[in-house]
Design a protein around this motif. Structure first.
Motif, PDB file in Angstrom:
ATOM      1  N   GLN A  50       2.540   3.645   9.837  1.00 36.22           N
ATOM      2  CA  GLN A  50       1.557   2.596   9.567  1.00 36.22           C
ATOM      3  C   GLN A  50       2.241   1.340   9.041  1.00 36.22           C
ATOM      4  N   GLN A  51       3.258   1.523   8.214  1.00 33.93           N
ATOM      5  CA  GLN A  51       3.968   0.364   7.685  1.00 33.93           C
ATOM      6  C   GLN A  51       4.710  -0.367   8.796  1.00 33.93           C
ATOM      7  N   ASP A  61       0.847  -1.196   0.000  1.00 29.73           N
ATOM      8  CA  ASP A  61       0.000   0.000   0.000  1.00 29.73           C
ATOM      9  C   ASP A  61       0.881   1.244   0.000  1.00 29.73           C
ATOM     10  N   LYS A 113       2.196  -6.173  13.213  1.00 34.07           N
ATOM     11  CA  LYS A 113       0.999  -7.027  13.192  1.00 34.07           C
ATOM     12  C   LYS A 113       1.294  -8.364  12.530  1.00 34.07           C
ATOM     13  N   THR A 114       2.066  -8.339  11.440  1.00 37.29           N
ATOM     14  CA  THR A 114       2.361  -9.568  10.699  1.00 37.29           C
ATOM     15  C   THR A 114       3.618 -10.284  11.201  1.00 37.29           C
ATOM     16  N   ASP A 156      -9.723  -6.306   6.543  1.00 40.09           N
ATOM     17  CA  ASP A 156      -9.012  -6.659   7.773  1.00 40.09           C
ATOM     18  C   ASP A 156      -8.247  -5.425   8.249  1.00 40.09           C
ATOM     19  N   ILE A 157      -8.465  -5.070   9.512  1.00 37.08           N
ATOM     20  CA  ILE A 157      -7.766  -3.915  10.069  1.00 37.08           C
ATOM     21  C   ILE A 157      -6.849  -4.368  11.195  1.00 37.08           C
ATOM     22  N   TRP A 158      -5.914  -3.535  11.536  1.00 37.11           N
ATOM     23  CA  TRP A 158      -5.031  -3.786  12.673  1.00 37.11           C
ATOM     24  C   TRP A 158      -4.957  -2.517  13.506  1.00 37.11           C
ATOM     25  N   ASN A 177       0.243   4.048   2.722  1.00 38.58           N
ATOM     26  CA  ASN A 177       0.606   3.875   4.133  1.00 38.58           C
ATOM     27  C   ASN A 177       1.651   4.909   4.522  1.00 38.58           C
ATOM     28  N   GLU A 205       2.140  -2.310  10.561  1.00 36.86           N
ATOM     29  CA  GLU A 205       1.751  -3.485   9.777  1.00 36.86           C
ATOM     30  C   GLU A 205       2.791  -4.587   9.900  1.00 36.86           C
ATOM     31  N   LEU A 224      -5.088  -3.998   6.826  1.00 35.03           N
ATOM     32  CA  LEU A 224      -4.173  -5.063   6.430  1.00 35.03           C
ATOM     33  C   LEU A 224      -4.506  -5.579   5.031  1.00 35.03           C
ATOM     34  N   ASN A 225      -5.796  -5.725   4.748  1.00 35.64           N
ATOM     35  CA  ASN A 225      -6.245  -6.231   3.455  1.00 35.64           C
ATOM     36  C   ASN A 225      -7.492  -5.450   3.053  1.00 35.64           C
TER      37      ASN A 225
END
Length: 176
Positions: A85-86, A78, A92-93, A162-164, A81, A89, A156-157
Protein backbone atom coordinates in the motif's frame (compact mmCIF):
# COMPACT_ATOMS: atom_id res chain seq x y z
CA UNK A 1 45.98 -72.43 -17.55
CA UNK A 2 42.60 -72.53 -15.76
CA UNK A 3 43.70 -69.92 -13.21
CA UNK A 4 44.30 -67.35 -15.96
CA UNK A 5 40.66 -67.69 -17.17
CA UNK A 6 39.41 -66.75 -13.69
CA UNK A 7 41.44 -63.56 -13.76
CA UNK A 8 40.10 -62.69 -17.21
CA UNK A 9 36.44 -63.14 -16.19
CA UNK A 10 36.97 -61.28 -12.90
CA UNK A 11 38.66 -58.39 -14.73
CA UNK A 12 35.84 -58.39 -17.30
CA UNK A 13 33.21 -58.24 -14.53
CA UNK A 14 35.02 -55.36 -12.74
CA UNK A 15 35.30 -53.36 -15.98
CA UNK A 16 31.63 -53.96 -16.76
CA UNK A 17 30.60 -52.90 -13.26
CA UNK A 18 32.77 -49.76 -13.56
CA UNK A 19 31.08 -48.80 -16.84
CA UNK A 20 27.64 -49.30 -15.29
CA UNK A 21 28.48 -47.22 -12.19
CA UNK A 22 29.88 -44.37 -14.30
CA UNK A 23 26.81 -44.47 -16.54
CA UNK A 24 24.40 -44.32 -13.60
CA UNK A 25 26.42 -41.49 -12.04
CA UNK A 26 26.35 -39.43 -15.27
CA UNK A 27 22.62 -39.96 -15.77
CA UNK A 28 21.70 -39.04 -12.20
CA UNK A 29 23.99 -35.99 -12.13
CA UNK A 30 22.33 -34.72 -15.31
CA UNK A 31 18.93 -34.75 -13.62
CA UNK A 32 20.21 -33.11 -10.44
CA UNK A 33 21.21 -29.93 -12.30
CA UNK A 34 17.72 -29.29 -13.69
CA UNK A 35 16.34 -25.97 -12.43
CA UNK A 36 13.50 -26.15 -9.97
CA UNK A 37 10.74 -23.84 -11.27
CA UNK A 38 8.79 -24.30 -8.05
CA UNK A 39 11.47 -22.47 -6.04
CA UNK A 40 11.31 -19.37 -8.25
CA UNK A 41 7.50 -19.49 -8.25
CA UNK A 42 7.41 -19.70 -4.48
CA UNK A 43 9.91 -16.84 -4.24
CA UNK A 44 7.71 -14.57 -6.39
CA UNK A 45 4.66 -15.38 -4.25
CA UNK A 46 6.67 -15.01 -1.04
CA UNK A 47 7.98 -11.58 -2.03
CA UNK A 48 4.48 -10.40 -2.98
CA UNK A 49 3.10 -11.87 0.25
CA UNK A 50 5.80 -10.09 2.26
CA UNK A 51 5.00 -6.76 0.59
CA UNK A 52 1.24 -7.12 0.97
CA UNK A 53 1.11 -8.61 4.50
CA UNK A 54 3.82 -6.68 6.34
CA UNK A 55 2.67 -3.39 7.83
CA UNK A 56 4.89 -0.35 8.33
CA UNK A 57 4.41 -0.63 12.12
CA UNK A 58 5.74 -4.23 12.04
CA UNK A 59 8.84 -3.36 10.01
CA UNK A 60 12.21 -3.07 11.71
CA UNK A 61 13.98 -0.87 9.19
CA UNK A 62 15.97 2.34 9.78
CA UNK A 63 14.75 3.83 6.49
CA UNK A 64 11.10 2.77 6.23
CA UNK A 65 9.96 1.59 9.66
CA UNK A 66 8.38 3.50 12.54
CA UNK A 67 10.92 6.09 13.69
CA UNK A 68 12.89 5.61 10.48
CA UNK A 69 14.00 8.25 8.04
CA UNK A 70 10.77 8.36 6.00
CA UNK A 71 8.66 8.39 9.17
CA UNK A 72 10.53 11.31 10.78
CA UNK A 73 10.40 13.28 7.50
CA UNK A 74 6.62 12.83 7.37
CA UNK A 75 6.77 10.96 4.06
CA UNK A 76 5.10 7.93 5.65
CA UNK A 77 2.13 8.90 7.83
CA UNK A 78 0.06 5.72 8.24
CA UNK A 79 1.64 2.96 10.29
CA UNK A 80 -1.18 0.57 9.31
CA UNK A 81 -0.29 0.68 5.61
CA UNK A 82 1.16 -2.51 4.23
CA UNK A 83 4.42 -2.16 2.32
CA UNK A 84 2.53 -2.69 -0.94
CA UNK A 85 0.00 0.00 0.00
CA UNK A 86 2.85 2.37 0.77
CA UNK A 87 4.40 1.64 -2.64
CA UNK A 88 1.00 2.37 -4.21
CA UNK A 89 0.73 5.60 -2.26
CA UNK A 90 4.18 6.67 -3.47
CA UNK A 91 3.04 5.86 -7.02
CA UNK A 92 -0.15 7.92 -6.58
CA UNK A 93 1.78 10.92 -5.24
CA UNK A 94 4.49 10.59 -7.95
CA UNK A 95 7.26 9.92 -5.42
CA UNK A 96 8.84 7.28 -7.65
CA UNK A 97 12.42 7.87 -6.45
CA UNK A 98 11.30 7.34 -2.85
CA UNK A 99 9.28 4.28 -3.94
CA UNK A 100 12.36 2.75 -5.56
CA UNK A 101 14.54 3.32 -2.50
CA UNK A 102 11.70 2.08 -0.25
CA UNK A 103 11.44 -1.22 -2.17
CA UNK A 104 15.22 -1.60 -2.18
CA UNK A 105 15.42 -1.08 1.60
CA UNK A 106 12.53 -3.30 2.67
CA UNK A 107 13.37 -6.20 0.34
CA UNK A 108 17.17 -6.35 0.50
CA UNK A 109 17.26 -9.32 2.89
CA UNK A 110 14.14 -11.05 1.52
CA UNK A 111 15.37 -12.14 -1.92
CA UNK A 112 18.46 -14.40 -2.16
CA UNK A 113 21.37 -12.86 -4.09
CA UNK A 114 21.21 -15.39 -6.95
CA UNK A 115 17.81 -13.98 -7.98
CA UNK A 116 16.80 -10.69 -9.56
CA UNK A 117 13.39 -9.08 -9.26
CA UNK A 118 11.29 -6.15 -10.37
CA UNK A 119 8.30 -4.41 -8.80
CA UNK A 120 5.70 -2.87 -11.13
CA UNK A 121 2.60 -0.78 -10.34
CA UNK A 122 0.04 -0.15 -13.08
CA UNK A 123 2.54 -1.10 -15.77
CA UNK A 124 5.23 1.28 -14.47
CA UNK A 125 8.56 -0.11 -13.29
CA UNK A 126 9.07 0.98 -9.67
CA UNK A 127 12.14 -1.09 -8.78
CA UNK A 128 14.71 -0.86 -10.25
CA UNK A 129 13.56 2.38 -11.86
CA UNK A 130 16.55 2.46 -14.22
CA UNK A 131 17.68 -1.15 -14.71
CA UNK A 132 21.25 -1.76 -15.82
CA UNK A 133 22.08 -3.43 -19.11
CA UNK A 134 23.15 -6.60 -17.31
CA UNK A 135 19.81 -6.62 -15.46
CA UNK A 136 17.87 -6.39 -18.73
CA UNK A 137 20.09 -9.02 -20.41
CA UNK A 138 19.58 -11.36 -17.47
CA UNK A 139 15.81 -10.93 -17.66
CA UNK A 140 15.64 -11.48 -21.41
CA UNK A 141 18.04 -14.43 -21.27
CA UNK A 142 16.51 -16.33 -18.39
CA UNK A 143 14.83 -19.66 -18.95
CA UNK A 144 12.29 -19.07 -16.19
CA UNK A 145 10.59 -15.76 -15.33
CA UNK A 146 7.68 -15.87 -12.92
CA UNK A 147 5.33 -13.23 -11.67
CA UNK A 148 2.96 -12.67 -8.80
CA UNK A 149 0.14 -10.13 -9.00
CA UNK A 150 -2.10 -8.38 -6.49
CA UNK A 151 -4.50 -5.48 -6.43
CA UNK A 152 -3.69 -2.70 -3.99
CA UNK A 153 -5.62 0.36 -2.85
CA UNK A 154 -5.63 2.68 0.13
CA UNK A 155 -6.58 5.93 1.79
CA UNK A 156 -4.48 8.96 0.94
CA UNK A 157 -6.00 11.30 3.54
CA UNK A 158 -8.21 9.98 6.36
CA UNK A 159 -9.76 13.36 7.19
CA UNK A 160 -10.93 14.05 3.63
CA UNK A 161 -11.41 10.35 2.76
CA UNK A 162 -9.29 10.68 -0.36
CA UNK A 163 -8.65 7.20 -1.71
CA UNK A 164 -6.33 5.87 -4.39
CA UNK A 165 -6.41 2.74 -6.48
CA UNK A 166 -7.17 0.04 -7.18
CA UNK A 167 -3.79 -0.51 -8.80
CA UNK A 168 -2.37 -3.72 -10.22
CA UNK A 169 0.96 -4.52 -8.54
CA UNK A 170 3.29 -7.15 -10.02
CA UNK A 171 6.52 -8.76 -8.90
CA UNK A 172 8.77 -10.50 -11.44
CA UNK A 173 11.45 -12.91 -10.18
CA UNK A 174 14.10 -14.85 -12.13
CA UNK A 175 17.42 -16.53 -11.56
CA UNK A 176 20.55 -14.67 -12.69
Amino acid sequence: MFKKRGYFFTLDAVLGLTVLVIGVFLITSYYINVQQPVQVGLLADDLMGFLSNTKIKDLNNAYAGIGGQLWTQGTITDADNSLLQQIGEFYKTSNLDIAEKFVQNVSKDVVPPQYLYEVWVEGMLIYPKSPSQSHMNSKSGTRLLLTSKKITFGILNRTTSDIWGPYKAEVFVWEK
